[in-house]
Enzyme design. Structure first.
Site, PDB file in Angstrom:
ATOM      1  N   GLU A  72      -6.201  -6.194   4.142  1.00 43.23           N
ATOM      2  CA  GLU A  72      -6.347  -7.403   3.311  1.00 43.23           C
ATOM      3  C   GLU A  72      -7.494  -7.208   2.307  1.00 43.23           C
ATOM      4  OE1 GLU A  72      -4.967 -10.111   2.423  1.00 43.23           O
ATOM      5  OE2 GLU A  72      -3.244 -10.108   3.777  1.00 43.23           O
TER       6      GLU A  72
ATOM      7  N   THR B 212       0.817  -1.219   0.000  1.00 42.27           N
ATOM      8  CA  THR B 212       0.000   0.000   0.000  1.00 42.27           C
ATOM      9  C   THR B 212       0.852   1.270   0.000  1.00 42.27           C
ATOM     10  OG1 THR B 212      -1.635  -1.198   1.291  1.00 42.27           O
ATOM     11  CG2 THR B 212      -1.840   1.197   1.268  1.00 42.27           C
TER      12      THR B 212
HETATM   13  C1  LIG Z   1      -3.622  -1.112  10.665  1.00 40.03           C
HETATM   14  C2  LIG Z   1      -3.335  -1.296   9.212  1.00 40.03           C
HETATM   15  C3  LIG Z   1      -2.378  -2.203   8.809  1.00 40.03           C
HETATM   16  C4  LIG Z   1      -2.050  -2.346   7.466  1.00 40.03           C
HETATM   17  N1  LIG Z   1      -1.016  -3.176   7.099  1.00 40.03           N
HETATM   18  C5  LIG Z   1      -0.589  -3.171   5.819  1.00 40.03           C
HETATM   19  C6  LIG Z   1       0.595  -3.886   5.452  1.00 40.03           C
HETATM   20  O1  LIG Z   1       1.262  -4.500   6.284  1.00 40.03           O
HETATM   21  N2  LIG Z   1       1.000  -3.843   4.159  1.00 40.03           N
HETATM   22  C7  LIG Z   1       0.290  -3.163   3.202  1.00 40.03           C
HETATM   23  O2  LIG Z   1       0.714  -3.178   2.042  1.00 40.03           O
HETATM   24  N3  LIG Z   1      -0.831  -2.475   3.517  1.00 40.03           N
HETATM   25  C8  LIG Z   1      -1.286  -2.451   4.804  1.00 40.03           C
HETATM   26  N4  LIG Z   1      -2.407  -1.730   5.141  1.00 40.03           N
HETATM   27  C9  LIG Z   1      -3.120  -0.975   4.113  1.00 40.03           C
HETATM   28  C10 LIG Z   1      -4.485  -1.539   3.764  1.00 40.03           C
HETATM   29  O3  LIG Z   1      -4.345  -2.726   3.058  1.00 40.03           O
HETATM   30  C11 LIG Z   1      -5.265  -0.450   2.999  1.00 40.03           C
HETATM   31  O4  LIG Z   1      -5.609   0.539   3.930  1.00 40.03           O
HETATM   32  C12 LIG Z   1      -6.494  -1.001   2.314  1.00 40.03           C
HETATM   33  O5  LIG Z   1      -6.145  -1.805   1.231  1.00 40.03           O
HETATM   34  C13 LIG Z   1      -7.439   0.125   1.837  1.00 40.03           C
HETATM   35  O6  LIG Z   1      -6.785   1.055   1.081  1.00 40.03           O
HETATM   36  P1  LIG Z   1      -6.960   2.626   1.418  1.00 40.03           P
HETATM   37  O7  LIG Z   1      -6.676   2.803   2.858  1.00 40.03           O
HETATM   38  O8  LIG Z   1      -6.134   3.370   0.448  1.00 40.03           O
HETATM   39  O9  LIG Z   1      -8.503   2.903   1.195  1.00 40.03           O
HETATM   40  P2  LIG Z   1      -9.196   3.398  -0.155  1.00 40.03           P
HETATM   41  O10 LIG Z   1      -8.884   2.445  -1.239  1.00 40.03           O
HETATM   42  O11 LIG Z   1      -8.878   4.824  -0.373  1.00 40.03           O
HETATM   43  O12 LIG Z   1     -10.732   3.258   0.255  1.00 40.03           O
HETATM   44  C14 LIG Z   1     -11.459   4.302   0.887  1.00 40.03           C
HETATM   45  C15 LIG Z   1     -12.939   4.078   0.669  1.00 40.03           C
HETATM   46  O13 LIG Z   1     -13.221   4.126  -0.728  1.00 40.03           O
HETATM   47  C16 LIG Z   1     -14.028   3.054  -1.115  1.00 40.03           C
HETATM   48  N5  LIG Z   1     -13.696   2.637  -2.489  1.00 40.03           N
HETATM   49  C17 LIG Z   1     -12.462   2.493  -3.040  1.00 40.03           C
HETATM   50  N6  LIG Z   1     -12.555   2.060  -4.303  1.00 40.03           N
HETATM   51  C18 LIG Z   1     -13.871   1.887  -4.571  1.00 40.03           C
HETATM   52  C19 LIG Z   1     -14.610   1.432  -5.707  1.00 40.03           C
HETATM   53  N7  LIG Z   1     -14.015   1.015  -6.845  1.00 40.03           N
HETATM   54  N8  LIG Z   1     -15.960   1.377  -5.593  1.00 40.03           N
HETATM   55  C20 LIG Z   1     -16.581   1.770  -4.468  1.00 40.03           C
HETATM   56  N9  LIG Z   1     -15.928   2.198  -3.374  1.00 40.03           N
HETATM   57  C21 LIG Z   1     -14.582   2.258  -3.410  1.00 40.03           C
HETATM   58  C22 LIG Z   1     -13.721   1.958  -0.130  1.00 40.03           C
HETATM   59  O14 LIG Z   1     -14.843   1.062  -0.005  1.00 40.03           O
HETATM   60  C23 LIG Z   1     -13.445   2.720   1.146  1.00 40.03           C
HETATM   61  O15 LIG Z   1     -14.641   2.887   1.861  1.00 40.03           O
HETATM   62  C24 LIG Z   1      -2.762  -1.599   6.492  1.00 40.03           C
HETATM   63  C25 LIG Z   1      -3.762  -0.715   6.898  1.00 40.03           C
HETATM   64  C26 LIG Z   1      -4.030  -0.531   8.225  1.00 40.03           C
HETATM   65  C27 LIG Z   1      -5.061   0.488   8.623  1.00 40.03           C
END
Ligand SMILES: Cc1cc2nc3c(=O)[nH]c(=O)nc-3n(C[C@H](O)[C@H](O)[C@H](O)COP(=O)(O)OP(=O)(O)OC[C@H]3O[C@@H](n4cnc5c(N)ncnc54)[C@H](O)[C@@H]3O)c2cc1C
Length: 662
Positions: free
Chosen positions: A425, A139
């Site tokens: 995930e 991410t």
């Molecule tokens: C505590 C924690 C640990 C983590 N650990 C890791 C790790 O070890 N390694 C790693 O790589 N990542 C890690 N992550 C990252 C995590 O995998 C991401 O936060 C997750 O994949 C969501 O991405 P984002 O935060 O950018 O949310 P976004 O993708 O920005 O989503 C935000 C909102 O937009 C909505 N949305 C997005 N796209 C669409 C669509 N096409 N249609 C409708 N709605 C949509 C979603 O439903 C959500 O409600 C971690 C996150 C946290 C909080």
């Protein structure tokens, strides 16, 4: 026999059914994880991180915590066992489970799945032993759900035979990365591969990030993600790379290779397809997060149900004691349908773990259709289980009143720690779209890619003829459904065939409607491909939800069929009725709107559900005791007052010996 309100249920038999094929792994955890591994309430973030890091290296070998790895490196090639291990760890401490998941699931799993023998020989032993702690750095601040668009680059230079790993701007920094802020010495870093001036999509490299003293290596900037809502023991951090030189052989090159002269080759030509094939090999993480969410749900329900059997509020005329809160219909309405859904999801998860074990545990070539089905099922059940956890743990908190809000009663940490399971995930809403896309295209090409939703009308063209594939106990389910008479009025709502048919009808109708709307959209909105999908997105998500409900019911029915003990089978059958009818009740609007239920029958369902609650009331305690969570693991002060319950069991005791009607 169990001494609580359990009718004729032999608790040991129920536990055998729930423990399933990996009972040995579950029992090893119950035996070896003592108080030392429990959460410490009220500690600071630093204390939590220090404690969890230490405990990670002290996990008893008997647990087989890294069992998914091949035997030649010290694992036991038991993929299913590794998922069960994380479920069990989740009942002890969710930070410990997540930290272990990052180390052996995400980091180690990526080296195993995406690397080749030289990476395995050089690193797997040290990863398994915890000598090398690592991160899974996918991410970025700017891209979470759409990881195909990552901005980090890794550019090959044939002169030096190294890659140049670079973070071009702040939105491209790796964010939220587990193990990064404190412990990680290496990271599997995902970036866009560029060689000979050409891009080949996202690949992964194994990159050292800290030296032996724990200092960031030259060119690597490490930050801390700061305080979080929960999971205090996990050190989430940020990583940026300033032209870091990565040797050529550190490319995890199972799916794409770069020769000394910079020539790129891959067994999978299409960049998008390759990337989603790579992601597909990492499905284990999603399966374990779903299972861990359910494990935490079971802890919360055990606490709430046991508390409801000792807590009294308000008196009733003629009774010498006040009323136990579990005897209120409203309280049963909270706890029992959630408990029934937890049982249903348990059977669905068990089936998923067995499928994962079969697909990933074998030596032979993986059948692509099965692999995609597995990815879809993993995505759907991850979403279902994590949303169910979030809702149910909140409900259990309320069911324990003010006591539920105190840290010493565990529920606040269960709530805070599982909250983010709906997001990491894979965000649940995004995952449901993967499920729907698989259903719409029959798991054909580009299944994994979501960008197709916006860019092309290919799904509308590809949508297949409507064939719902039965997922479990096929012949039994066919038999039950075909025995249902044509006219609804002639069949009881507790008829399993009728319930299965109702679930199947809902999925089929929703899928059919989505297909029609997509095709219609493809014809009229040719120049606006984004709108073709976006205008039906709610419908598409409803298809996925209905599919997961059906898969879950079918798994429950199959699980009951496999249960040998007649009394346990009868109890599970009642719980299954409650699950099926609660889902129908919750979707009454849809069933009424589509003429699938008459208003009279719809009202009758509410009455039948209330009747089931009454019938199951005496078995509430047995149902949570079936989860076999050791008392110490519950780590909950209000339950330590439970012995007082002996003097308070009167009215409820009298009804508790009643057998389950078969
Ligand atoms: C505590 C924690 C640990 C983590 N650990 C890791 C790790 O070890 N390694 C790693 O790589 N990542 C890690 N992550 C990252 C995590 O995998 C991401 O936060 C997750 O994949 C969501 O991405 P984002 O935060 O950018 O949310 P976004 O993708 O920005 O989503 C935000 C909102 O937009 C909505 N949305 C997005 N796209 C669409 C669509 N096409 N249609 C409708 N709605 C949509 C979603 O439903 C959500 O409600 C971690 C996150 C946290 C909080």
């Amino acid at each position: 026999m169990h001494d609580h309100a359990s009718g004729h249920i032999d608790l040991a038999r129920l536990r055998d059914v729930l423990d399933g094929p990996w009972a040995k792994v579950r029992n090893a955890h119950r035996e070896h994880l003592d108080e030392r591994f429990l959460p410490v309430y009220g500690e600071t973030g630093d204390q939590a991180r220090e404690r969890i890091s230490r405990l990670l290296t002290e996990l008893p070998v008997e647990l087989g915590i890294a069992s998914a790895f091949p035997t030649e490196y010290g694992g036991s090639a038991d993929v299913g066992g590794s998922i069960i291990a994380s479920e069990m760890l989740a009942q002890v401490d969710l930070s410990l489970m997540v930290k272990a998941g990052v180390q052996w699931g995400l980091f180690g799993g990526a080296v195993q799945a995406l690397g080749t023998q030289r990476h395995h020989d050089a690193y797997l032993r040290d990863i398994i032993s915890g000598t090398i702690f690592g991160c899974f750095a996918m991410t970025e601040t700017g891209h979470g759900s759409d990881v195909q668009q990552l901005r980090t680059t890794c550019t090959y230079d044939p002169q030096t035979q190294t890659f140049d790993l670079h973070t071009p701007h702040e939105a491209a920094r790796k964010d939220y990365i587990g193990n990064a802020a404190r412990d990680g010495r290496m990271a599997v870093v995902f970036a866009q591969l560029i060689t000979n001036g050409q891009r080949h999509g996202v690949h992964a490299w194994l990159v050292p990030i800290r030296d032996a003293q724990g200092n960031p290596l030259p060119g690597v900037t490490i930050g801390d993600a700061g305080p979080k809502a929960g999971l205090l023991g996990v050190d989430n951090g940020r990583l940026s790379f300033d032209h870091v030189q990565v040797p050529r052989d550190m490319l995890l090159d199972r799916y794409g290779q770069v020769a000394e002269d910079g020539t790129y080759s891959s067994p999978i030509e299409n960049d998008s397809r390759r990337f989603f094939t790579m992601l597909g090999t990492l499905v284990r993480g999603r399966v374990s997060v779903g299972g861990a969410a359910s494990a935490a749900t079971k802890s919360a329900l055990t606490i709430a149900v046991r508390y409801g059997d000792i807590r009294r509020q308000f008196d009733t005329p003629g009774a010498d004691r006040e009323v136990l809160i579990n005897d209120y219909l409203a309280h049963q309405r909270k706890l029992l349908p959630a408990l029934a859904t937890t049982y249903a999801l348990h059977f669905a998860q068990t089936e998923l773990v067995a499928a994962l074990n079969e697909v990933q545990g074998g030596d032979g070539p993986v059948d692509e259709h099965r692999q995609r089905e597995l990815e879809s099922r993993a995505a759907g059940l991850k979403a279902a289980q994590t949303w169910h956890a979030t809702r149910t743990i909140q409900m259990c908190r309320e069911a324990c009143g003010g006591a539920g809000y105190l840290a010493e009663n565990r529920l606040p940490s269960l709530k805070a720690d599982t909250d983010v399971f709906t997001t990491f995930e894979g965000d649940n809403t995004v995952l449901l779209q993967l499920v729907a896309k698989g259903l719409l295209t029959g798991y054909r090409d580009e299944f994994g890619s979501l960008d197709g939703w916006g860019r092309a009308s290919f799904v509308a063209e590809q949508v297949r003829e409507m064939v719902l594939e039965r997922t479990a106990a096929r012949s039994l389910i066919e038999r039950l459904i075909s025995a249902v008479p044509g006219r609804d009025e002639e069949v009881a709502v507790t008829d399993r065939g009728w319930q299965l048919k109702a679930f199947e009808d809902r999925e089929r109708h929703l899928l059919d409607g989505a297909v029609r709307r997509l095709r219609g959209g493809a014809a009229t909105k040719k120049d606006r491909p984004f709108d073709i999908f976006n205008d039906v997105q709610d419908h598409v998500l409803a298809v996925a939800a209905a599919h997961i409900d059906r898969v879950t019911l079918e798994a429950f029915v199959a699980g009951i069929e496999d249960t040998a003990d007649p009394a346990v089978q009868a109890l599970l059958s009642r719980v299954c009725d409650l699950y099926a009818l609660s889902v129908i009740e919750a979707n009454k609007g849809w069933f009424l709107e589509h003429g699938r239920l008459t208003p009279a029958r719809s009202k009758a369902i509410t009455g039948v559900v209330n009747g089931l609650l009454k019938e199951l009331r005496p078995h509430m305690r047995t149902l949570v005791d079936g989860f076999a969570i050791p008392d110490t693991w519950l780590h909950c002060a209000i339950l330590r007052e439970e012995p007082r319950r002996q003097e308070t069991m009167s009215a409820h005791d009298a009804s508790s010996t009643q057998a389950v009607p078969v």
